[in-house]
Design an enzyme around this catalytic site. Sequence first.
Site, short mmCIF file in Angstrom:
data_model
loop_
_atom_site.label_atom_id
_atom_site.label_comp_id
_atom_site.label_asym_id
_atom_site.label_seq_id
_atom_site.Cartn_x
_atom_site.Cartn_y
_atom_site.Cartn_z
N GLY A 155 0.82 -1.21 0.00
CA GLY A 155 0.00 0.00 0.00
C GLY A 155 0.86 1.26 0.00
O GLY A 155 1.00 1.92 1.03
N SER A 208 8.17 4.87 -13.37
CA SER A 208 7.87 4.94 -14.81
C SER A 208 9.15 5.19 -15.60
O SER A 208 10.17 5.62 -15.05
CB SER A 208 6.88 6.07 -15.08
OG SER A 208 7.53 7.32 -14.96
N SER A 245 -1.90 -4.10 -5.95
CA SER A 245 -1.95 -5.42 -6.58
C SER A 245 -2.23 -6.48 -5.53
O SER A 245 -1.71 -6.42 -4.42
CB SER A 245 -0.60 -5.75 -7.24
OG SER A 245 -0.24 -4.76 -8.16
N GLU A 300 15.81 -4.80 -5.02
CA GLU A 300 15.82 -5.76 -6.11
C GLU A 300 17.05 -5.55 -6.97
O GLU A 300 17.16 -4.58 -7.70
CB GLU A 300 14.58 -5.53 -6.99
CG GLU A 300 13.30 -5.91 -6.32
CD GLU A 300 12.97 -7.37 -6.57
OE1 GLU A 300 12.59 -7.69 -7.69
OE2 GLU A 300 13.13 -8.16 -5.64
C1 LIG Z 1 -0.83 -2.71 -12.92
C2 LIG Z 1 -0.30 -1.84 -11.83
C3 LIG Z 1 0.04 -2.41 -10.61
C4 LIG Z 1 0.49 -1.61 -9.56
N1 LIG Z 1 0.72 -2.18 -8.34
C5 LIG Z 1 1.00 -1.39 -7.27
C6 LIG Z 1 1.07 -1.91 -5.94
O1 LIG Z 1 0.91 -3.11 -5.73
N2 LIG Z 1 1.28 -1.08 -4.92
C7 LIG Z 1 1.48 0.26 -5.10
O2 LIG Z 1 1.70 0.97 -4.13
N3 LIG Z 1 1.42 0.81 -6.34
C8 LIG Z 1 1.16 0.02 -7.44
N4 LIG Z 1 1.08 0.57 -8.69
C9 LIG Z 1 1.17 2.02 -8.83
C10 LIG Z 1 2.36 2.50 -9.62
O3 LIG Z 1 3.48 2.46 -8.82
C11 LIG Z 1 2.02 3.91 -10.12
O4 LIG Z 1 1.11 3.73 -11.17
C12 LIG Z 1 3.23 4.65 -10.60
O5 LIG Z 1 3.98 5.08 -9.53
C13 LIG Z 1 2.85 5.87 -11.46
O6 LIG Z 1 1.99 6.70 -10.76
P1 LIG Z 1 0.63 7.23 -11.38
O7 LIG Z 1 -0.08 6.07 -11.94
O8 LIG Z 1 -0.06 8.05 -10.38
O9 LIG Z 1 1.08 8.13 -12.62
P2 LIG Z 1 1.62 9.63 -12.53
O10 LIG Z 1 2.68 9.71 -11.53
O11 LIG Z 1 0.48 10.54 -12.44
O12 LIG Z 1 2.30 9.74 -13.97
C14 LIG Z 1 1.63 10.16 -15.13
C15 LIG Z 1 2.67 10.43 -16.20
O13 LIG Z 1 3.52 11.49 -15.77
C16 LIG Z 1 4.86 11.09 -15.86
N5 LIG Z 1 5.64 11.78 -14.84
C17 LIG Z 1 5.40 11.87 -13.52
N6 LIG Z 1 6.35 12.58 -12.91
C18 LIG Z 1 7.23 12.96 -13.86
C19 LIG Z 1 8.44 13.71 -13.86
N7 LIG Z 1 8.94 14.21 -12.74
N8 LIG Z 1 9.10 13.89 -15.04
C20 LIG Z 1 8.60 13.37 -16.19
N9 LIG Z 1 7.46 12.65 -16.25
C21 LIG Z 1 6.78 12.46 -15.09
C22 LIG Z 1 4.83 9.59 -15.67
O14 LIG Z 1 5.98 8.98 -16.19
C23 LIG Z 1 3.58 9.23 -16.44
O15 LIG Z 1 3.88 9.17 -17.80
C24 LIG Z 1 0.65 -0.22 -9.75
C25 LIG Z 1 0.33 0.34 -11.00
C26 LIG Z 1 -0.13 -0.44 -12.04
C27 LIG Z 1 -0.47 0.21 -13.35
#
Ligand SMILES: Cc1cc2nc3c(=O)[nH]c(=O)nc-3n(C[C@H](O)[C@H](O)[C@H](O)COP(=O)(O)OP(=O)(O)OC[C@H]3O[C@@H](n4cnc5c(N)ncnc54)[C@H](O)[C@@H]3O)c2cc1C
Lengths: 397, 380
Positions: free
Chosen positions: A127, A382, A161, A244
């Site tokens: 979480g 990402s 997840s 990791e």
């Molecule tokens: C299938 C799946 C499983 C997951 N499982 C878990 C889990 O078990 N536990 C958990 O805690 N989280 C989990 N996550 C969350 C995951 O870690 C987040 O989706 C990830 O951190 C991206 O955050 P966001 O989705 O809010 O996107 P955002 O952070 O809003 O990003 C949107 C876009 O902006 C870009 N961006 C953001 N900041 C910057 C920057 N500084 N410079 C350039 N580009 C930027 C990103 O690269 C992306 O393209 C999961 C996500 C998915 C899709």
Amino acid sequence: MDLNYSAEEEAFRQEVRTFLKEKFPQDIGDKTRAGKRYSNVDNGRWQAALYANGWDVPSWPVEHGGTNWTPVQADIFDEECFAVGAPRMVPFGTRLVGPVITNFGSDAQKKKYLPAIRNGDHFWCQGFSEPGAGSDLASLKTRAVLDGDEWVVNGQKTWTSSAQYANWIFCLVRTNTEVKNQEGISFLLIDMATPGVTVRPIVLISGEAPVNEVFLEDVRVPKENLVGEVDMGWTYAKFLLGNERTGIAGVGAGKADLVELKRIARVERKNGKPMIEDPLFQARLSRLEIDLKALELTNMRMLSEVGDGNPGAFASMLKIRGSELQQRFSELQMEATGAYALPWQQGPLEADWNGKAVGPDHAAPRAPLYYDRRKTTIYGGSTEVQKNIITKSLLGL
Amino acid sequence: MDFGYSEEQVLFSNSLQKLLSDSYNVDVRRALVEDGPGYSEDVWKAFAEMGLLALPFPEDMGGFDGTSVDTMVVAIELGRHLALEPYVPTVVMAGSALKLAGSDAQKTDLIAKIISGDLKMAVALTEPGSRFDMADVTTRAVANGDDYIISGSKSVVLGGDLADKIIVSVRTSGDTRSEDGLTLFIVDANADGVSRETYSLLDGRGGADIHLENVRVPASAVLGTLDQAWSVMEHVADQASAALCAESLGAFEKVNELTLEYLKVREQFGRPIGKFQVLQHHMADMVIEYEHARSLVCQSSMKADSEDAAERGKAVSSTKVYLGEGGHKSCQSAIQLHGGIGMTAEYELGDFVKRMAISEVLFGDVDHHLVRFGKLSYLD
Ligand SMILES: Cc1cc2nc3c(=O)[nH]c(=O)nc-3n(C[C@H](O)[C@H](O)[C@H](O)COP(=O)(O)OP(=O)(O)OC[C@H]3O[C@@H](n4cnc5c(N)ncnc54)[C@H](O)[C@@H]3O)c2cc1C
């Protein structure tokens, strides 16, 4: 320079192969090859087989059940597992929270949680992310306030997840709002059965619902469930995310994907011949295979040159390239399948399906997998965020 | 040169937009796909009332004598609104097959019913083992008295689930994979020996595999000239590709709109993510791809009516290749720029992305059209 594995490493590979041949449940491998979804029971059976052999938590300290494998051994192990179609190990207990507890947990926590991870009593989920805190994880808002002997937690986690299966969740929570974002976060272990915890599934474009929203409403958590020190959670989280070393690149999984891709391309036909003989397709396949080799060698270089260069940025490179390759494999598998990848078939992905799927056997999983794999460049840091790490820490820009 | 819409085109584009935004939203569409028939009969009837189903047909048959550019104007809106109705299979594909090859009797009978909204059709040109090679036909017909008896299977037929009548390509002579010896037959979907495996495609529209087992049809079911269907098949597939590319363009526009909006509202690190230059550049690339795709869609629509098979084929293959690569990559960027939200089924982005995937693959993927463009350009 030497591209060969040492004799000991080859012997280890044989040992792993023998183990897998004898102990890996074949029906799970069949599911993998058919592109079917695993049940939580499958994961449990695989984990139990590893546990019985003492290989379930290789990265842990030896006194808690670790194996003391070298990074190369760990990599060989991963590769052999993928080759037989073993599921990617659910990482939350064994690879994520486990090492945090062994490093920063109290003796009581070690005693309570570590064996439960290994014997399957505790199934964990992570979480961290919140609706407003994704890439900018440190801006998280879920609040924990001490009330007597208990933390009272309020907030929302998302993208969690496996929360639908888990009975424990490790959370980052805000325990101090007076300091910089990173300095007011704590690492809290929460029993999912506690009143106030609600889980709601999120359906993805793959058709699957592997992630969830987790709502926390006046959840009362015993004080002793906080790991390490109050307000030090960010340090533990960074440790967890950077812990990791192997498996980031996904080379083993990539090799299994390549096998599947070639299999499809031998079955599919184009111009009266197997697809794999089509020059245009061959060019795409070759490019992918070359890129996978480059990744494999780079991964080996990183593993064998520990301490050379900046491992943090190296890990980012492997994550970026490895995740892109995972996407491209699913993409080319879909492309090779042609128009039969277009019917949206969820039924055949279920283990107990006994209907007739449309098109060839390999068709149904293609589009769901392609869409599912879009996640690999988003989660775990990402691609954009990983590149920021490279430009800052390696290039000093 | 003029890339603008005519006054008339502006008018029917606007009224179609209005109809579709009034009758469709995410929930309505998903309910139609998940619990309903996979399209809206009301919308289909409204298409008939608006004259959309009459658009490409000759005036003396009750049509409006529209061109493929008119079809493009319609298809862009169908894609933008993710309309489910079988416009492309019925009006564009079967319509052009009838126009190009139909006998007077066939035209009088069938076109009138299409125009009134009482007849849905589909055209089945590919087979389970043919990939995108429409000449690779193993479905066979043998003459039997005045009738023909047809057996074989057709794959992934767009609109094949809803069609009352299906135009099927059949080998009547020649070797498998020969362009000679192919004949089109109009087959009743409920005829004895016809069975359909129906399904939803990625984007929710319906499709079917169609199995024909000793299906008896009269000689009057032959559409066009016996053994000489190839040029008609190619033309129909080009018309279909041009229209599907136009649909894709409409969806592409929405993909870009949604992504741009998200870049403005989503905040991370204390600012809208649209302030990060790398995301700005991805977004700029998506717009560049869109604009170039639009130009090619205009070209392929202007050429889709051409009798010059090479000129027409090159234009259509160009658009298929360009959208298949640029549109595909832009969809990937769109999901990426959204982060986790882009992965969710609830959010509409994925529906547009999947619509574009259908246009990318049906009637030939990028590789297929690259080779076709090359053959039409460099060999003679
Ligand atoms: C299938 C799946 C499983 C997951 N499982 C878990 C889990 O078990 N536990 C958990 O805690 N989280 C989990 N996550 C969350 C995951 O870690 C987040 O989706 C990830 O951190 C991206 O955050 P966001 O989705 O809010 O996107 P955002 O952070 O809003 O990003 C949107 C876009 O902006 C870009 N961006 C953001 N900041 C910057 C920057 N500084 N410079 C350039 N580009 C930027 C990103 O690269 C992306 O393209 C999961 C996500 C998915 C899709």
